[in-house]
Design a protein around this motif. Structure first.
Motif, PDB file in Angstrom:
ATOM      1  N   ASP A 235       5.387  -3.009  24.940  1.00 21.97           N
ATOM      2  CA  ASP A 235       6.252  -2.181  25.690  1.00 21.97           C
ATOM      3  C   ASP A 235       6.942  -1.116  24.691  1.00 21.97           C
ATOM      4  OD1 ASP A 235       6.327  -3.827  27.844  1.00 21.97           O
ATOM      5  OD2 ASP A 235       7.823  -4.884  27.176  1.00 21.97           O
ATOM      6  N   ALA A 236       6.702   0.267  25.175  1.00 19.89           N
ATOM      7  CA  ALA A 236       6.991   1.271  24.274  1.00 19.89           C
ATOM      8  C   ALA A 236       7.340   2.439  25.022  1.00 19.89           C
ATOM      9  CB  ALA A 236       5.902   1.569  23.370  1.00 19.89           C
ATOM     10  N   GLU A 237       8.401   3.163  24.537  1.00 18.27           N
ATOM     11  CA  GLU A 237       8.519   4.600  24.915  1.00 18.27           C
ATOM     12  C   GLU A 237       8.687   5.565  24.004  1.00 18.27           C
ATOM     13  OE1 GLU A 237      12.532   4.048  26.926  1.00 18.27           O
ATOM     14  OE2 GLU A 237      11.992   2.358  28.103  1.00 18.27           O
ATOM     15  N   ALA A 238       8.832   6.787  24.485  1.00 20.00           N
ATOM     16  CA  ALA A 238       8.769   7.711  23.544  1.00 20.00           C
ATOM     17  C   ALA A 238      10.058   7.817  22.514  1.00 20.00           C
ATOM     18  CB  ALA A 238       8.900   9.282  24.205  1.00 20.00           C
ATOM     19  N   GLY A 239       9.577   8.280  21.201  1.00 20.93           N
ATOM     20  CA  GLY A 239      10.471   8.184  20.194  1.00 20.93           C
ATOM     21  C   GLY A 239      10.315   6.952  19.516  1.00 20.93           C
ATOM     22  N   ASN A 240       9.289   6.331  19.610  1.00 19.60           N
ATOM     23  CA  ASN A 240       9.007   4.813  18.606  1.00 19.60           C
ATOM     24  C   ASN A 240       8.042   5.200  17.449  1.00 19.60           C
ATOM     25  OD1 ASN A 240       5.876   4.264  19.162  1.00 19.60           O
ATOM     26  ND2 ASN A 240       6.634   4.670  21.235  1.00 19.60           N
ATOM     27  N   GLY A 241       8.158   4.327  16.632  1.00 22.06           N
ATOM     28  CA  GLY A 241       7.390   4.461  15.067  1.00 22.06           C
ATOM     29  C   GLY A 241       7.100   3.167  14.599  1.00 22.06           C
ATOM     30  N   LEU A 242       6.048   3.098  14.123  1.00 22.75           N
ATOM     31  CA  LEU A 242       5.666   1.853  13.168  1.00 22.75           C
ATOM     32  C   LEU A 242       5.066   2.210  11.953  1.00 22.75           C
ATOM     33  CD1 LEU A 242       5.524  -1.137  13.412  1.00 22.75           C
ATOM     34  CD2 LEU A 242       2.962  -0.924  14.248  1.00 22.75           C
ATOM     35  N   ASP A 243       5.722   1.594  11.071  1.00 20.36           N
ATOM     36  CA  ASP A 243       5.089   1.596   9.540  1.00 20.36           C
ATOM     37  C   ASP A 243       4.196   0.383   9.123  1.00 20.36           C
ATOM     38  OD1 ASP A 243       5.982   4.301   8.634  1.00 20.36           O
ATOM     39  OD2 ASP A 243       7.955   3.551   8.911  1.00 20.36           O
ATOM     40  N   ILE A 244       3.130   0.539   8.520  1.00 26.24           N
ATOM     41  CA  ILE A 244       2.257  -0.694   8.194  1.00 26.24           C
ATOM     42  C   ILE A 244       2.144  -0.254   6.567  1.00 26.24           C
ATOM     43  CG2 ILE A 244       0.146  -1.916   8.374  1.00 26.24           C
ATOM     44  CD1 ILE A 244       2.024  -1.873  10.641  1.00 26.24           C
ATOM     45  N   TRP A 245       2.616  -1.419   5.853  1.00 27.42           N
ATOM     46  CA  TRP A 245       2.658  -1.405   4.383  1.00 27.42           C
ATOM     47  C   TRP A 245       1.339  -2.163   4.011  1.00 27.42           C
ATOM     48  CZ3 TRP A 245       5.784   1.620   1.866  1.00 27.42           C
ATOM     49  CH2 TRP A 245       6.924   2.356   2.406  1.00 27.42           C
ATOM     50  N   VAL A 246       0.118  -1.559   3.515  1.00 26.70           N
ATOM     51  CA  VAL A 246      -1.220  -2.151   3.407  1.00 26.70           C
ATOM     52  C   VAL A 246      -1.429  -2.097   2.015  1.00 26.70           C
ATOM     53  CG1 VAL A 246      -3.731  -2.136   3.931  1.00 26.70           C
ATOM     54  CG2 VAL A 246      -1.926  -1.503   5.784  1.00 26.70           C
ATOM     55  N   PRO A 247      -1.848  -3.586   1.290  1.00 33.92           N
ATOM     56  CA  PRO A 247      -2.077  -3.260  -0.262  1.00 33.92           C
ATOM     57  C   PRO A 247      -3.442  -2.777  -0.302  1.00 33.92           C
ATOM     58  CG  PRO A 247      -2.040  -5.638   0.986  1.00 33.92           C
ATOM     59  CD  PRO A 247      -1.697  -4.643   1.817  1.00 33.92           C
ATOM     60  N   GLY A 248      -3.560  -2.306  -1.533  1.00 31.72           N
ATOM     61  CA  GLY A 248      -5.060  -1.739  -1.844  1.00 31.72           C
ATOM     62  C   GLY A 248      -5.660  -2.695  -2.815  1.00 31.72           C
ATOM     63  N   ILE A 249      -6.611  -2.527  -3.239  1.00 32.06           N
ATOM     64  CA  ILE A 249      -7.404  -3.323  -4.377  1.00 32.06           C
ATOM     65  C   ILE A 249      -6.926  -2.573  -5.665  1.00 32.06           C
ATOM     66  CG2 ILE A 249      -9.553  -4.012  -5.419  1.00 32.06           C
ATOM     67  CD1 ILE A 249      -9.100  -5.197  -2.984  1.00 32.06           C
ATOM     68  N   ILE A 250      -6.163  -3.218  -6.594  1.00 32.33           N
ATOM     69  CA  ILE A 250      -5.211  -2.411  -7.519  1.00 32.33           C
ATOM     70  C   ILE A 250      -6.356  -2.493  -8.764  1.00 32.33           C
ATOM     71  CG2 ILE A 250      -3.078  -3.326  -6.635  1.00 32.33           C
ATOM     72  CD1 ILE A 250      -2.853  -5.312  -8.998  1.00 32.33           C
ATOM     73  N   GLU A 251      -5.851  -1.524  -9.821  1.00 33.46           N
ATOM     74  CA  GLU A 251      -6.506  -1.355 -10.863  1.00 33.46           C
ATOM     75  C   GLU A 251      -5.679  -2.173 -11.995  1.00 33.46           C
ATOM     76  OE1 GLU A 251      -8.800   0.454 -12.689  1.00 33.46           O
ATOM     77  OE2 GLU A 251      -9.186   2.073 -11.202  1.00 33.46           O
TER      78      GLU A 251
ATOM     79  N   THR B  18       2.760   2.749  -3.146  1.00 36.66           N
ATOM     80  CA  THR B  18       4.068   2.426  -4.323  1.00 36.66           C
ATOM     81  C   THR B  18       3.236   1.140  -5.261  1.00 36.66           C
ATOM     82  OG1 THR B  18       5.843   3.139  -3.179  1.00 36.66           O
ATOM     83  CG2 THR B  18       6.167   1.501  -4.911  1.00 36.66           C
ATOM     84  N   ASN B  19       2.997   1.420  -6.451  1.00 40.86           N
ATOM     85  CA  ASN B  19       2.409   0.062  -7.002  1.00 40.86           C
ATOM     86  C   ASN B  19       1.116  -0.408  -6.357  1.00 40.86           C
ATOM     87  OD1 ASN B  19       3.928   0.333  -9.407  1.00 40.86           O
ATOM     88  ND2 ASN B  19       5.548  -0.836  -8.572  1.00 40.86           N
ATOM     89  N   GLY B  20       0.116   0.263  -5.779  1.00 41.33           N
ATOM     90  CA  GLY B  20      -0.707  -0.205  -5.042  1.00 41.33           C
ATOM     91  C   GLY B  20      -0.722  -0.760  -3.429  1.00 41.33           C
ATOM     92  N   ILE B  21       0.732  -0.419  -2.897  1.00 42.71           N
ATOM     93  CA  ILE B  21       0.971  -0.482  -1.643  1.00 42.71           C
ATOM     94  C   ILE B  21       1.065   0.816  -0.881  1.00 42.71           C
ATOM     95  CG2 ILE B  21       2.473  -1.779   0.137  1.00 42.71           C
ATOM     96  CD1 ILE B  21       1.299  -3.598  -1.869  1.00 42.71           C
ATOM     97  N   MET B  22       0.039   0.829   0.239  1.00 43.73           N
ATOM     98  CA  MET B  22       0.249   2.211   0.906  1.00 43.73           C
ATOM     99  C   MET B  22       0.780   2.136   2.273  1.00 43.73           C
ATOM    100  SD  MET B  22      -3.760   2.953   0.204  1.00 43.73           S
ATOM    101  CE  MET B  22      -4.211   1.081   0.428  1.00 43.73           C
ATOM    102  N   ARG B  23       1.460   3.155   2.794  1.00 39.40           N
ATOM    103  CA  ARG B  23       2.252   3.249   3.893  1.00 39.40           C
ATOM    104  C   ARG B  23       1.458   4.000   4.777  1.00 39.40           C
ATOM    105  NH1 ARG B  23       5.925   6.394   6.352  1.00 39.40           N
ATOM    106  NH2 ARG B  23       6.402   7.817   4.247  1.00 39.40           N
TER     107      ARG B  23
END
Length: 562
Positions: free
Chosen positions: A267-283, A304-309
């Motif tokens: 269920d969604a209406e206009a004006g919604n948002g979703l952020d997904i914080w995905v870890p990368g393969i870190i150095e 941020t420290n290998g975590i991508m938004r």
């Protein structure tokens, strides 16, 4: 008469036994000698560790053979010609360092095999001479740094100009030896270097003309330089001392992997948002040259420290969005040799790293009375951090049993302590081990990632790192140390001893410790439960008129390795 007959037989028996004993003794000696002569070479030391072409290099060890007989010294896969060797016997090799000897890992190779010791050699001619002043206005320039030598964790103060008012994405690099000779010349300065780490809180101060930084974990003697968005500074030689022991990084394996997150709006209406914080393969010291080959969802909004938004807005009901990432990187094994008698009993308790990695948290409840009591019973009056960590590792292995395949693992490490039949998966093993170490003042952290079992398969996995002053982070894998097996996974034969202090190149690291992620909207609805083999405070955050959604996180797909 009877007595004489018995005596006669006794003399004959004695005469037969003595030659047989001598014969048996000679056979045993022959077996021992043949066994010794057939052993692989062992390197104990090299002098000097930093050499100049044309000068002598002395390699000490054993089982080199009385004569060279086709044997050779190899650095990063390169061996000098026959005329370079001055002396070769069973315990010593002397040779003239050739011009094309690169910095790298030194091995001795004979007909009986190659040395397993990981000994780094640095060609001093590869270290640039200092430049007196910047060549062009605005260039990054180091005028001095003190001290000129030190151990991992020691603070180095760098003076100069044009470092930038704040660190941002800039870094300080120290020497690192990979053993590779196949890197591009343009990448050589980074391939033979390792940067200080924000995850380890290495940076103490950063201004436009002064930087205070700790010698990072994994650093070896070599160049020290500053890299900013405006360029690379001049470099100087910094000698990394190893008073506690050695950590050697070796056995490179190149991986290509991918994973994805699929979001489906409810269920969604206009004006919604979703952020997904995905870890990368870190150095890290064991994961190098990490390259994001492709991102099907576009570039992340921030990292941020290998975590991508990744952000999605105005999702429609039933709409599906996907984040798919593909990485290429090098993974190495680690071998440590630590002299426990040289380990410092006390830490710098004012160091930020120490405070963070001895702190109790909901995930790592090191201040709970159950954990404190158990830890004190394990370590007793021992004050040596290395011995205490080893005792805790062994106790966790003795206390827990790996769960059976298909069983639901416990989620509460405290409940495990009360169980009559305590069992756990990799997560429980690592969290309990970390909590016990922290409770007795040893900086420790859980590491999240994957264990590669075969060409195409991996399993979610967790292990531990603990910190020693003047040495750095020591890897520990208590679950594998307890004998846990996976189909297709090749573990060390002496697994209990091996996985305290050593790690193979089948471990892929996603996060080291718990990575803090800041909530973007105070009214946002967050998901902080584990969705992936990553330890981070937030995975998802929905805002506005997104009433419901589902998010599926894949495991790590091994596309290939070699």
């Amino acid at each position: 008469m009877v007595l004489n007959i018995h005596e006669s037989h006794g003399r004959k028996g004695t005469k037969l036994v003595v030659p047989f004993a001598i014969f048996l003794f000679l056979i045993i000696c022959l077996i021992i000698i043949s066994g010794l002569t057939g052993r692989s070479p062992e390197v104990i030391s090299i002098t000097p560790k930093t050499g100049i072409p044309g000068t002598e290099l002395l390699v000490k060890g054993r089982y080199f053979g009385k004569e060279r007989n086709g044997g050779r010294v190899s650095v990063s896969g390169f061996s000098p010609s026959t005329d370079a060797y001055v002396e070769w016997n069973d315990t010593r090799i002397r040779l003239l360092i050739p011009e094309d000897f690169s910095s790298g890992l030194l091995k001795v190779i004979t007909r009986n095999g190659e040395s397993s010791e990981i000994i780094p050699f640095v060609n001093k001619m590869e270290i640039p001479l200092p430049i007196i002043g910047p060549i062009n206005p605005g260039e990054v320039y180091i005028s001095n740094f003190i001290p000129r030598r030190g151990s991992v964790g020691n603070i180095v103060t760098i003076s100069g100009i044009n470092f930038g008012g704040e660190q941002g994405e800039s870094n300080v690099y120290f020497g690192w030896v990979s053993g590779d000779r196949n890197y591009n010349e343009s990448e050589a300065i980074f391939s033979n270097s390792i940067s200080a780490s924000n995850i380890d809180y290495d940076y103490i101060m950063w201004t436009d003309n002064k930087i205070a930084v700790q010698v990072p974990d994994g650093a070896l003697s070599g160049n020290i330089f500053v890299h900013t968005k405006t360029g690379i500074s001049n470099a100087g030689f910094f000698e990394v001392q190893e008073p506690v022991g050695q950590k050697r990084i070796h056995d490179k394996r190149v991986y290509q992997v991918s994973y994805w997150v699929e979001v489906r709006a409810g269920d969604a209406e206009a004006g919604n948002g979703l952020d997904i914080w995905v870890p990368g393969i870190i150095e890290s010291p064991l994961q190098r040259d990490v390259t994001l080959i492709s991102s099907e969802s576009g570039e992340p909004n921030e990292e941020t420290n290998g975590i991508m938004r990744f952000s999605f807005t105005n999702l429609l009901p039933g709409e599906t969005r996907q984040i798919k990432l593909r990485y290429l990187f090098k993974r190495y094994a680690a071998t440590t040799k630590i002299n426990s008698r040289e380990v410092r009993e006390y830490y710098d308790v004012n160091n930020t790293m120490y405070k963070v990695f001895t702190r109790s948290s909901p995930l790592v409840p090191s201040s709970d009375v159950k954990i404190i009591t158990l830890a004190r019973n394990i370590v007793g009056k021992d004050k040596n951090p290395y011995i205490k960590a080893q005792d805790i590792y062994n106790h966790v292995i003795n206390l827990l049993s790996p769960i059976e395949e298909g069983d639901i693992p416990p989620s509460d490490v405290l409940a495990v302590c009360d169980s009559r039949k305590p069992e756990g998966d990799a997560f429980i093993y690592s969290i309990l081990c970390t909590a016990l170490m922290r409770s007795v003042g040893i900086p420790a952290r859980p590491v999240a990632g994957y264990l590669v079992c075969s060409q195409q398969e991996s399993v979610e996995h967790y292990w531990v790192e603990f910190y020693l002053e003047d040495f750095g982070w020591v890897p520990v894998d208590p679950l594998l140390g307890d004998g846990k097996t996976y189909k297709g996974f090749q573990r060390s034969g002496s697994y209990r001893n091996y996985y305290f202090g050593n790690l193979d190149n089948s471990h892929i690291t996603v996060t080291r410790g718990v990575i803090p992620v800041k909530q973007r909207n105070p009214e946002g609805r967050i998901v902080n439960s584990r969705r992936y083999a990553s330890l981070q405070t937030i995975f998802e955050e929905s805002t506005g008129n997104l009433v419901s959604y589902s998010a599926e996180w894949s495991g790590l797909e091994i596309i290939g390795f070699y």
